[in-house]
Write a protein that holds these residues in place. Structure first.
Motif, PDB file in Angstrom:
ATOM      1  N   LEU A   1       0.849  -1.184   0.000  1.00 25.30           N
ATOM      2  CA  LEU A   1       0.000   0.000   0.000  1.00 25.30           C
ATOM      3  C   LEU A   1       0.887   1.237   0.000  1.00 25.30           C
ATOM      4  N   GLU A   2       0.795   2.012  -1.076  1.00 27.20           N
ATOM      5  CA  GLU A   2       1.569   3.247  -1.165  1.00 27.20           C
ATOM      6  C   GLU A   2       0.619   4.427  -0.996  1.00 27.20           C
ATOM      7  N   VAL A   3       0.896   5.246   0.012  1.00 26.12           N
ATOM      8  CA  VAL A   3       0.108   6.450   0.219  1.00 26.12           C
ATOM      9  C   VAL A   3       0.757   7.563  -0.594  1.00 26.12           C
ATOM     10  N   ILE A   4       0.061   8.021  -1.632  1.00 23.76           N
ATOM     11  CA  ILE A   4       0.562   9.072  -2.512  1.00 23.76           C
ATOM     12  C   ILE A   4       0.481  10.420  -1.806  1.00 23.76           C
ATOM     13  N   GLY A   5      -0.590  10.637  -1.066  1.00 23.06           N
ATOM     14  CA  GLY A   5      -0.778  11.872  -0.320  1.00 23.06           C
ATOM     15  C   GLY A   5      -2.206  11.986   0.172  1.00 23.06           C
ATOM     16  N   ARG A   6      -2.430  12.995   0.971  1.00 21.14           N
ATOM     17  CA  ARG A   6      -3.771  13.202   1.523  1.00 21.14           C
ATOM     18  C   ARG A   6      -4.550  14.163   0.639  1.00 21.14           C
ATOM     19  N   ALA A   7      -5.814  13.841   0.394  1.00 24.79           N
ATOM     20  CA  ALA A   7      -6.691  14.740  -0.349  1.00 24.79           C
ATOM     21  C   ALA A   7      -7.060  15.893   0.585  1.00 24.79           C
ATOM     22  N   VAL A   8      -6.782  17.125   0.131  1.00 25.98           N
ATOM     23  CA  VAL A   8      -7.004  18.279   0.988  1.00 25.98           C
ATOM     24  C   VAL A   8      -8.059  19.229   0.436  1.00 25.98           C
ATOM     25  N   TRP A   9      -8.541  18.976  -0.778  1.00 24.35           N
ATOM     26  CA  TRP A   9      -9.524  19.837  -1.421  1.00 24.35           C
ATOM     27  C   TRP A   9     -10.191  19.028  -2.515  1.00 24.35           C
ATOM     28  N   ALA A  10     -11.461  19.282  -2.746  1.00 30.03           N
ATOM     29  CA  ALA A  10     -12.171  18.610  -3.827  1.00 30.03           C
ATOM     30  C   ALA A  10     -13.152  19.577  -4.459  1.00 30.03           C
ATOM     31  N   ALA A  11     -13.391  19.396  -5.744  1.00 28.63           N
ATOM     32  CA  ALA A  11     -14.345  20.236  -6.453  1.00 28.63           C
ATOM     33  C   ALA A  11     -14.981  19.432  -7.583  1.00 28.63           C
ATOM     34  N   GLY A  12     -16.194  19.793  -7.898  1.00 27.47           N
ATOM     35  CA  GLY A  12     -16.889  19.146  -8.998  1.00 27.47           C
ATOM     36  C   GLY A  12     -18.116  19.938  -9.390  1.00 27.47           C
ATOM     37  N   TRP A  13     -18.691  19.562 -10.496  1.00 26.92           N
ATOM     38  CA  TRP A  13     -19.873  20.238 -11.001  1.00 26.92           C
ATOM     39  C   TRP A  13     -21.103  19.761 -10.262  1.00 26.92           C
ATOM     40  N   LEU A  14     -22.017  20.652 -10.027  1.00 29.41           N
ATOM     41  CA  LEU A  14     -23.279  20.300  -9.378  1.00 29.41           C
ATOM     42  C   LEU A  14     -24.286  19.839 -10.408  1.00 29.41           C
TER      43      LEU A  14
END
Length: 138
Positions: A125-138
């Motif tokens: 299991l390789e942890v690439i990094g932590r997700a700190v922000w997300a965005a998407g279309w409504l």
């Protein structure tokens, strides 16, 4: 423009190969963030990248096509959070939770079962990094 930092958004084919997480990726575009907003969150642009989410396993938190910002300095599981991981040469955005037996990989969508990575298989299991922000279309 000096007030803005540009973060690369990589294409969705990042899961191929066993090299660095982005060896076979190309930059689609750069996302613009104010340096102030990144600094306020303790983030540095040089340690950030973004990818798109594919699939419904993290709904309703993340939807297919959403973009997540990855902090590559956070590769150690610190409490429960959403991380971008590589397992079996595939990238996933999943909630990770430490347990006595190893690490639980948790989908937000209840149609998907938890996966336990036992301590003896943690090297897979390789942890690439932590997700700190997300965005998407409504």
């Amino acid at each position: 423009m000096e007030d803005y930092a540009f973060v690369p958004l990589y294409d969705a084919q990042c899961s191929a190969g066993a090299g660095a997480w982005n060896d076979h990726c190309r930059v689609l575009t750069n996302l613009s963030f104010t340096r102030y907003s990144l600094r306020k969150q303790g983030l540095t642009p040089e340690h950030l990248s973004a990818i798109r989410v594919d699939g419904d396993s993290m709904e309703p938190v993340l939807h297919s096509g959403d973009t997540v910002l990855i902090d590559h300095t956070r590769t150690t599981i610190e409490g429960e959070g959403i991380y971008v991981i590589r397992l079996d040469d595939h990238l996933y955005a999943k909630r990770l939770q430490r347990s006595f037996d190893g690490v639980e990989i948790i989908s937000a969508n209840k149609d998907y079962e938890r996966i336990t990575v036992p301590k003896e298989r943690m090297v897979e299991l390789e942890v690439i990094g932590r997700a700190v922000w997300a965005a998407g279309w409504l």
